[in-house]
Design a protein around this motif. Structure first.
Motif, PDB file in Angstrom:
ATOM      1  N   LEU A  54      18.584   3.297   0.060  1.00 38.44           N
ATOM      2  CA  LEU A  54      18.026   3.040  -1.268  1.00 38.44           C
ATOM      3  C   LEU A  54      19.025   2.270  -2.106  1.00 38.44           C
ATOM      4  O   LEU A  54      18.675   1.629  -3.088  1.00 38.44           O
ATOM      5  CB  LEU A  54      17.697   4.353  -1.981  1.00 38.44           C
ATOM      6  CG  LEU A  54      16.621   5.232  -1.346  1.00 38.44           C
ATOM      7  CD1 LEU A  54      16.394   6.489  -2.177  1.00 38.44           C
ATOM      8  CD2 LEU A  54      15.324   4.467  -1.198  1.00 38.44           C
ATOM      9  N   ASP A  74      16.740  -6.997   1.997  1.00 39.14           N
ATOM     10  CA  ASP A  74      15.924  -5.992   1.322  1.00 39.14           C
ATOM     11  C   ASP A  74      14.677  -5.676   2.145  1.00 39.14           C
ATOM     12  O   ASP A  74      14.261  -4.532   2.267  1.00 39.14           O
ATOM     13  CB  ASP A  74      15.518  -6.534  -0.058  1.00 39.14           C
ATOM     14  CG  ASP A  74      14.738  -5.516  -0.851  1.00 39.14           C
ATOM     15  OD1 ASP A  74      15.381  -4.641  -1.454  1.00 39.14           O
ATOM     16  OD2 ASP A  74      13.494  -5.576  -0.827  1.00 39.14           O
ATOM     17  N   ARG A  75      14.136  -6.732   2.742  1.00 37.62           N
ATOM     18  CA  ARG A  75      12.921  -6.582   3.521  1.00 37.62           C
ATOM     19  C   ARG A  75      13.157  -5.693   4.743  1.00 37.62           C
ATOM     20  O   ARG A  75      12.374  -4.773   5.038  1.00 37.62           O
ATOM     21  CB  ARG A  75      12.484  -7.984   3.957  1.00 37.62           C
ATOM     22  CG  ARG A  75      11.106  -8.005   4.535  1.00 37.62           C
ATOM     23  CD  ARG A  75      10.687  -9.433   4.869  1.00 37.62           C
ATOM     24  NE  ARG A  75       9.278  -9.367   5.207  1.00 37.62           N
ATOM     25  CZ  ARG A  75       8.307  -9.356   4.314  1.00 37.62           C
ATOM     26  NH1 ARG A  75       8.608  -9.460   3.041  1.00 37.62           N
ATOM     27  NH2 ARG A  75       7.050  -9.235   4.691  1.00 37.62           N
ATOM     28  N   SER A  78      13.556  -2.177   3.721  1.00 34.50           N
ATOM     29  CA  SER A  78      12.257  -1.583   3.428  1.00 34.50           C
ATOM     30  C   SER A  78      11.573  -1.129   4.711  1.00 34.50           C
ATOM     31  O   SER A  78      10.991  -0.040   4.781  1.00 34.50           O
ATOM     32  CB  SER A  78      11.362  -2.595   2.712  1.00 34.50           C
ATOM     33  OG  SER A  78      11.905  -2.921   1.467  1.00 34.50           O
ATOM     34  N   HIS A  79      11.669  -1.979   5.725  1.00 36.95           N
ATOM     35  CA  HIS A  79      11.042  -1.630   6.999  1.00 36.95           C
ATOM     36  C   HIS A  79      11.643  -0.382   7.603  1.00 36.95           C
ATOM     37  O   HIS A  79      10.928   0.498   8.105  1.00 36.95           O
ATOM     38  CB  HIS A  79      11.163  -2.802   7.978  1.00 36.95           C
ATOM     39  CG  HIS A  79      10.069  -3.812   7.789  1.00 36.95           C
ATOM     40  ND1 HIS A  79       8.744  -3.510   7.971  1.00 36.95           N
ATOM     41  CD2 HIS A  79      10.107  -5.110   7.404  1.00 36.95           C
ATOM     42  CE1 HIS A  79       8.011  -4.571   7.723  1.00 36.95           C
ATOM     43  NE2 HIS A  79       8.824  -5.572   7.365  1.00 36.95           N
ATOM     44  N   ARG A  81      13.244   2.033   6.032  1.00 40.16           N
ATOM     45  CA  ARG A  81      12.844   3.191   5.229  1.00 40.16           C
ATOM     46  C   ARG A  81      11.431   3.613   5.581  1.00 40.16           C
ATOM     47  O   ARG A  81      11.121   4.785   5.702  1.00 40.16           O
ATOM     48  CB  ARG A  81      12.884   2.835   3.732  1.00 40.16           C
ATOM     49  CG  ARG A  81      14.252   2.763   3.139  1.00 40.16           C
ATOM     50  CD  ARG A  81      14.166   2.914   1.612  1.00 40.16           C
ATOM     51  NE  ARG A  81      13.389   1.850   0.983  1.00 40.16           N
ATOM     52  CZ  ARG A  81      13.914   0.715   0.529  1.00 40.16           C
ATOM     53  NH1 ARG A  81      15.220   0.507   0.626  1.00 40.16           N
ATOM     54  NH2 ARG A  81      13.156  -0.195  -0.029  1.00 40.16           N
ATOM     55  N   ASN A  82      10.599   2.603   5.768  1.00 35.51           N
ATOM     56  CA  ASN A  82       9.198   2.887   6.015  1.00 35.51           C
ATOM     57  C   ASN A  82       8.957   3.557   7.362  1.00 35.51           C
ATOM     58  O   ASN A  82       8.131   4.443   7.498  1.00 35.51           O
ATOM     59  CB  ASN A  82       8.414   1.569   5.923  1.00 35.51           C
ATOM     60  CG  ASN A  82       6.921   1.805   6.017  1.00 35.51           C
ATOM     61  OD1 ASN A  82       6.258   1.235   6.854  1.00 35.51           O
ATOM     62  ND2 ASN A  82       6.401   2.682   5.164  1.00 35.51           N
ATOM     63  N   TYR A 110       1.954   0.773   3.950  1.00 35.04           N
ATOM     64  CA  TYR A 110       2.981  -0.260   4.035  1.00 35.04           C
ATOM     65  C   TYR A 110       3.321  -0.579   5.478  1.00 35.04           C
ATOM     66  O   TYR A 110       3.901  -1.599   5.781  1.00 35.04           O
ATOM     67  CB  TYR A 110       4.229   0.168   3.254  1.00 35.04           C
ATOM     68  CG  TYR A 110       3.972   0.214   1.760  1.00 35.04           C
ATOM     69  CD1 TYR A 110       3.469  -0.913   1.106  1.00 35.04           C
ATOM     70  CD2 TYR A 110       4.187   1.359   1.025  1.00 35.04           C
ATOM     71  CE1 TYR A 110       3.196  -0.879  -0.244  1.00 35.04           C
ATOM     72  CE2 TYR A 110       3.926   1.405  -0.325  1.00 35.04           C
ATOM     73  CZ  TYR A 110       3.427   0.288  -0.951  1.00 35.04           C
ATOM     74  OH  TYR A 110       3.155   0.315  -2.290  1.00 35.04           O
TER      75      TYR A 110
ATOM     76  N   ALA B 313      11.069   3.471  -2.017  1.00 35.58           N
ATOM     77  CA  ALA B 313      11.758   4.404  -1.129  1.00 35.58           C
ATOM     78  C   ALA B 313      10.935   4.675   0.118  1.00 35.58           C
ATOM     79  O   ALA B 313      11.467   4.866   1.208  1.00 35.58           O
ATOM     80  CB  ALA B 313      12.044   5.701  -1.872  1.00 35.58           C
ATOM     81  N   LEU B 314       9.623   4.666  -0.054  1.00 38.04           N
ATOM     82  CA  LEU B 314       8.758   4.952   1.087  1.00 38.04           C
ATOM     83  C   LEU B 314       8.518   3.707   1.942  1.00 38.04           C
ATOM     84  O   LEU B 314       7.702   3.730   2.852  1.00 38.04           O
ATOM     85  CB  LEU B 314       7.416   5.505   0.606  1.00 38.04           C
ATOM     86  CG  LEU B 314       7.494   6.842  -0.124  1.00 38.04           C
ATOM     87  CD1 LEU B 314       6.134   7.285  -0.593  1.00 38.04           C
ATOM     88  CD2 LEU B 314       8.114   7.906   0.783  1.00 38.04           C
ATOM     89  N   GLY B 315       9.198   2.608   1.597  1.00 37.29           N
ATOM     90  CA  GLY B 315       9.150   1.458   2.484  1.00 37.29           C
ATOM     91  C   GLY B 315       8.401   0.253   1.986  1.00 37.29           C
ATOM     92  O   GLY B 315       8.207  -0.704   2.733  1.00 37.29           O
ATOM     93  N   ALA B 316       7.970   0.268   0.706  1.00 43.14           N
ATOM     94  CA  ALA B 316       7.290  -0.925   0.193  1.00 43.14           C
ATOM     95  C   ALA B 316       8.298  -2.039   0.006  1.00 43.14           C
ATOM     96  O   ALA B 316       9.377  -1.812  -0.545  1.00 43.14           O
ATOM     97  CB  ALA B 316       6.619  -0.610  -1.133  1.00 43.14           C
ATOM     98  N   THR B 317       7.968  -3.239   0.478  1.00 40.63           N
ATOM     99  CA  THR B 317       8.858  -4.372   0.238  1.00 40.63           C
ATOM    100  C   THR B 317       8.603  -4.874  -1.181  1.00 40.63           C
ATOM    101  O   THR B 317       7.622  -4.517  -1.810  1.00 40.63           O
ATOM    102  CB  THR B 317       8.578  -5.513   1.220  1.00 40.63           C
ATOM    103  OG1 THR B 317       7.202  -5.857   1.102  1.00 40.63           O
ATOM    104  CG2 THR B 317       8.877  -5.099   2.646  1.00 40.63           C
ATOM    105  N   PRO B 392      14.828   1.147  -5.664  1.00 35.50           N
ATOM    106  CA  PRO B 392      14.313   2.384  -5.079  1.00 35.50           C
ATOM    107  C   PRO B 392      15.139   3.598  -5.497  1.00 35.50           C
ATOM    108  O   PRO B 392      14.671   4.732  -5.397  1.00 35.50           O
ATOM    109  CB  PRO B 392      14.402   2.142  -3.575  1.00 35.50           C
ATOM    110  CG  PRO B 392      15.288   0.963  -3.393  1.00 35.50           C
ATOM    111  CD  PRO B 392      15.217   0.155  -4.650  1.00 35.50           C
ATOM    112  N   VAL B 393      16.369   3.368  -5.970  1.00 37.74           N
ATOM    113  CA  VAL B 393      17.226   4.483  -6.382  1.00 37.74           C
ATOM    114  C   VAL B 393      16.557   5.314  -7.464  1.00 37.74           C
ATOM    115  O   VAL B 393      16.764   6.521  -7.567  1.00 37.74           O
ATOM    116  CB  VAL B 393      18.575   3.943  -6.909  1.00 37.74           C
ATOM    117  CG1 VAL B 393      19.489   5.088  -7.269  1.00 37.74           C
ATOM    118  CG2 VAL B 393      19.215   3.051  -5.881  1.00 37.74           C
TER     119      VAL B 393
END
Ligand SMILES: Nc1ncnc2c1ncn2[C@@H]1O[C@H](COP(=O)(O)OP(=O)(O)O)[C@@H](O)[C@H]1O
Ligand SMILES: [Mg+2]
Lengths: 243, 399, 439
Positions: A54, A74-75, A78-79, A81-82, A110, B313-317, B392-393
């Motif tokens: 994060l 960042d992308r 995100s992946h 994390r998802n 997502y 945080a849940l992965g949204a770009t 996301p923090v």
């Protein structure tokens, strides 16, 4: 699973520089259930943020699943994390406008999964946390414990390898806290790695290992890493087994 | 994309959504009807007279000297005036006539075709010297022009050779040539049509805009009227020279001058006001509604910071967040547009029935919808980008 | 408490200057647009002669061609359409009636003015030929002197009334009553000088360009006839007319405006009978071949019939009011967002003892502040825009906000601010103190 070496995190504000993490080093093996304790301000949340991609860090190395994550876009973060990481927050962080089903659905959306797949996962996850009858309820219509169980269902449906929990029982009474801990236990038994920040010694005791932070450093590891290695690989999660 | 959850989330913020939907709907209704009004006025203003409007100058001499009390003197002076005006460099042609284009009126009378079915027709009627066609820039399309020899300034004359507009020829002779035919005037005098000219359009209080009958003659009753056609670009120099030139013929008078462009602008005053006002309304409405969308979206971003952080945080770009807000706005815009289409037709109905408006052209509706879509995207982009930048923090922090 | 709420409201507005600016600008634009266009319409729609207009009547008689009625504006043949003016010989007969308390037939014509100063060039100017009652009937204001008397009308005396601007030009603005004025070939004595007079509509002659300003020079009607001055405005005839002035006076050419002042509905009815009887009598002489159709129309009805209020003005007024509604909706959205984004602060205030009413009042005051600020700015803008539009309509008339419109605009801005702010303020005061403190 998670290898941190000399991680540094500095917060700069106009007046002061806060060294939230000062060379934190820590290994968490696959399938472990680690609890992180420490006084307020010791850097627990900061550590979780970095562990969960994060937030960025200022020094040291961090290998997640053997992969250096310091240079990801960042992308890509995100992946990861998802797909690989699940979060459980102290204040649940459900989306107030969405009912239970849609909330659990968020990470799956997502991921771009097919509707039937998502539906199946959501229903199973919600069933596992025992809220099947509340699928169309809004977060505001649920108790704190139920909300946290929805948050856990959200994690379960996503089937991450690593779960990061920040004081998941902090806003709950002890009875509800126990329910949540039981759930986490179950999940861990299925083979998912869990790192949990907590203030409650009772909860911490449920973990297989306790880590103590003080001023941004690990001060005490309860069990030597050697014991870790002797841990048997955990059983597969049911859904993985089905595949 | 995730339309279902977006819609369900929107229904939880009904007021906010309803406000924007209403705003967009009324905007669409007003903008399309405003464009419709502009287009209607523009069509009216596109109406061509068929004359060389831009290069025509109207000159009116108002005599005060006693000598002008004599009719013969007035006529000779008027003829000298025409000759004098012709010598001004840049002047192409000069006619002495009581016709002034774009005045919103003129003079008219009724005529009957000799040997016809006896029905009378109302037509514009003017007196002019033979330079009428050359000065206006219209053509004789059949027969011949009136000439100096046709001019008869005798007030009790009972015959005249005249030219008429093609519009009048069609009205009365229904496809036959008018050349050689005759009109009987109410006072039983007889006009012989020697030629037909085209085009001719002069707005009149009654719908006889394209009908015109021109008598050869000198206009010199209370003053003399002239139309001067100048070479392109010579308007300024000519109008500066006119007064001096005419004073040199006779200085017992004052002059008024106006370009036909000015007369025309005056005639279209209402249309010009409508066009300017409605243009302003459209621009302002788009700005106001746009700022409104920016504002409301900004607030909703601020309000939803925490959930945006959670999504991240849940992965949204970042682009997923951006898309979420754009999609949300697009859905709101479309609801507004649907309601707006109804409102647009409703408003149009009112304008048509109560203010002699014109039926709404559906193409303006499509243009309006496109405009609102673009506006929606542009206005949402800034706050949506702010949303995408949410870290996301935020999810792990208390607030 | 009110002062405290006011202070909070102002502080809140100053904390977000950009947002406040956008909100005020939005309201200002809405008020400006709606005030401007309703004013333009109002200028044409309002009573040009308040208090008197119901007593002033315009007289028309149908002396047109038996074969076709007088063409209506669509060029069609509406059998009830009458010629808009009357002929000289009929006007003279009607003037004999003593039912009206005042009456005047009139026409416009250019006259040539010869200034006293040798150096100044003669010039031609617009004149109006009237009976002395004209000045009283239409509330014409005098600066010096007054109208000529009825005897001057009867004896066709050479007297004149000039307007303020002409008096400036010819006599340097001094009292010129009693001075000589050469018009055409004759010398006139000035009996009155008008005070500046700018009626928005030249209501006494709507047969031509009715936004034109009143004429600078007024002469007795009978004097003008004796000078053989021909009417300059529109004239309508359907029969051939001979070339001489005598021919003209004896003709059926409709070119004069005929006004009467009638005290009561009874007088009006008897006057209508009088006109009808006159026409019936003329019919026996072979005139007035069409069916009896005489109209005694009140001033306001006439203006309505002429269509002084152009449809486009109504359309623009409607559009501008919709624009104001959009601005209000916009305001509601922005205020709602603003107030709710302040929820945590409000919860604290509520927890610290502010009542619902306090919160509501605080926010309503904030709305009214922007409403009034926007209203005032909008009105100032509107003054500028109106000046600009007036230039288009006529070079000489000034369209401005009358007190009625200023009050209306202020009221409108208060209402806009209030209505737009009501819901957001209500939502703000409904916030629970506890909910927001929890999290
Ligand atoms: N965004 C931030 N900006 C500045 N300082 C921060 C920020 N976040 C955390 N800190 C500081 O970093 C330190 C560690 O904070 P945190 O990780 O939240 O502690 P814990 O979760 O253990 O209570 C604290 O001293 C805190 O004040
Ligand atoms: Mg913490």
């Amino acid at each position: 699973m998670l290898q941190m070496n000399g991680i540094k995190k500095v917060y700069r504000t106009e007046l002061v520089e806060t060294h939230a993490l000062e060379g934190l080093s820590l290994n968490v093996g696959a399938g472990e259930f680690v609890s992180v304790m420490g006084p307020s301000g010791s850097g627990k949340t900061t550590f979780l943020n970095i562990a969960g991609l994060l937030d960025v860090f200022n020094g040291g190395t961090y290998l997640l699943d053997g992969k250096d994550v310091s240079r990801l876009s960042d992308r890509e973060m995100s992946h990861i994390r998802n797909r690989n990481i699940g979060f459980i927050f102290q204040s649940f962080n459900l989306i107030p406008d969405l009912h239970v089903f849609d909330n659990v659905d968020v990470p799956l959306r997502y991921r771009g999964l097919a509707a039937s797949d998502r539906k199946q996962r959501i229903e199973r996850a919600v069933e596992m946390v025992g809220l099947s009858s509340r699928l169309r309820h809004l977060p505001s219509q649920l108790s704190g414990g139920q909300q946290q169980r929805v948050a856990i269902a959200r994690v379960l449906a996503a089937e991450p390898k690593l779960i990061l929990a920040d004081e998941p029982t902090g806003n709950l009474d002890s009875l509800m806290a126990r329910e949540i801990m039981d759930l986490l236990d179950d999940i861990n038994k299925q083979g998912t790695t869990i790192v949990m920040v907590t203030h409650s010694p009772e909860c911490a005791a449920r973990a297989s290992r306790e880590i103590h932070l003080l001023d941004g450093r690990v001060v005490d590891v309860e069990r030597p890493p050697a014991i870790l290695e002797s841990f048997k690989p955990a059983a597969q999660m049911p859904s993985s087994a089905a595949r | 994309m995730e339309i279902g959850p977006i819609v369900r989330a929107l229904t939880r913020n009904r007021t906010r959504v309803l406000l924007i939907v209403l705003q967009i709907a009324i905007t669409l209704a007003v903008v399309t009807n405003a464009v419709n009004m502009i287009a209607t006025e523009r069509t009216k203003m596109k109406q061509a007279s068929g004359f060389d409007d831009d290069n025509l100058l109207w000159v009116f001499s108002r005599p005060f000297a006693d000598s002008f009390g004599d009719r013969a003197f007035r006529i000779t002076t008027t003829r000298s005036d025409v000759r004098a005006l012709r010598t001004i460099p840049g002047v192409k042609s000069v006619v002495n006539t009581n016709f002034i284009p774009w005045q919103g009126g003129g003079s008219s009378g009724e005529v009957k075709a000799a040997g016809g079915d006896g029905s009378s027709y109302r037509t514009q009627e003017y007196t002019a010297s033979p330079a009428f066609t050359d000065t206006l820039g219209v053509k004789i399309v059949s027969g011949r022009n009136i000439g100096e020899g046709d001019i008869n300034d005798e007030p009790n004359a009972t015959t005249a050779n005249v030219i008429i507009s093609r519009g009048l020829e069609r009205l009365i002779f229904k496809g036959q040539s008018a050349v050689g035919k005759q009109f009987i005037e109410p006072d039983n005098s007889v006009d012989t049509i020697v030629g037909v000219f085209d085009p001719f359009y002069n707005p009149y209080g009654w719908p006889i805009h394209e009908y015109c009958l021109v008598y050869p003659g000198t206009v010199a009753r209370n003053g003399a009227l002239f139309l001067v056609r100048v070479n392109p670009g010579a308007m300024k120099s000519v109008s500066q020279a006119v007064e001096k030139k005419l004073l040199s013929v006779n200085d017992g008078r004052n002059f008024e001058m106006r370009t036909i462009s000015e007369v025309r602008d005056k005639y279209f005053t209402e249309g010009r006001i409508v066009i300017m006002a409605m243009t302003a309304v459209i621009i302002l409405i788009v700005i106001v509604t746009g700022l409104g969308i920016v504002g409301v979206t900004s607030f909703s971003v601020t309000e939803r910071k925490k959930q945006i952080g959670t999504r991240r945080a849940l992965g949204a770009t970042k682009s997923a967040i951006l898309r979420y807000f754009l999609m949300e706005n697009w859905l709101i815009t479309n609801s507004g547009v649907l309601l707006g289409i109804l409102l647009a037709y409703g408003l149009n109905y009112l304008l048509v029935t109560h203010t002699s408006g014109v039926k709404l052209d559906w193409r303006y509706l499509i243009a309006g919808v496109t405009l609102l879509w673009v506006q929606g995207i542009v206005a949402t982009l800034v706050p949506a980008m702010r949303a995408a930048a949410v870290s996301p923090v935020i999810a792990t922090r208390g607030v | 408490m009110f002062a405290y709420n006011l202070r909070i409201a102002i502080k809140s507005l100053r904390r977000h200057p950009l947002l406040t600016g956008v909100i005020i600008a939005g309201i200002a634009l809405g008020i400006c647009a709606s005030t401007t266009f309703t004013t333009v319409r109002h200028m044409f729609a309002r009573d040009p002669l308040p208090g008197r207009s119901s007593r002033i009547f315009y007289v028309r008689m149908d002396n047109w061609d038996p074969a076709t009625p007088y063409p209506d504006d669509g060029g069609g043949t509406n059998p009830h359409h009458v010629p808009p003016q009357v002929a000289y010989r009929d006007a003279m007969e009607l003037m004999r009636s003593n039912i009206p308390v005042r009456q005047s037939v009139m026409f416009a014509a250019n006259v040539i003015v010869f200034p006293e100063k040798r150096a100044a060039r003669p010039y031609s100017d617009r004149g109006r030929m009237v009976f002395s009652d004209f000045f009283t009937m239409f509330g014409v204001p005098f600066h010096y002197g007054g109208p000529w008397d009825r005897r001057a009308d009867a004896k066709a005396e050479q007297v004149a009334v000039i307007d303020d601007a002409t008096n400036q030009k010819l006599f340097g603005g001094t009292n010129s009553v009693g001075k000589r004025l050469r018009l055409g070939t004759r010398d006139f004595t000035i009996v009155g000088v008008l005070a500046p007079w700018r009626p928005f509509i030249r209501m006494y002659d709507v047969t031509q360009n009715f936004v034109q300003q009143p004429e600078p020079i007024y002469l007795p009607f009978n004097t003008a006839i004796s000078m053989e001055i021909r009417p300059g405005g529109n004239s309508d005839g359907w029969k051939p007319v001979g070339p001489t002035y005598r021919d003209f006076l004896a003709s059926d050419v409709d070119c004069l405006q005929f006004w009467v002042e009638l005290r009561s509905p009874t007088d009006r009815a008897s006057y209508q009978t009088f006109v009808d009887n006159y026409v019936r009598q003329e019919k026996t002489k072979g005139r007035f071949p069409r069916p009896l159709n005489n109209q005694v129309t009140s001033l306001l009805d006439l203006l309505k019939e002429i269509g002084i209020v152009r449809p486009a003005m109504t359309a623009m007024a409607v559009m501008s009011i919709l624009f104001l509604i959009i601005c209000s909706l916009n305001l509601t959205g922005l205020l709602l967002g603003k107030f709710l984004s302040r929820a945590p602060e409000l919860s604290v205030r509520r927890a610290l003892g502010a009542t619902r009413g306090d919160i509501f009042l605080q926010h309503l005051i904030e709305c009214e502040l922007v409403g009034v600020a926007g209203g005032v700015i909008g009105m100032l803008l509107s003054l500028g825009v109106l000046r600009f539009i007036a230039k288009f309509i006529t070079a000489t008339t000034v369209i401005s906000l009358d007190p009625e419109m200023i009050l209306a605009a202020l009221f409108l801005s208060l209402v806009a601010g209030g209505i737009a702010g009501l819901y957001p303020a209500w939502r703000a005061c409904k916030l629970q103190p506890a909910v927001q403190l929890k999290v």
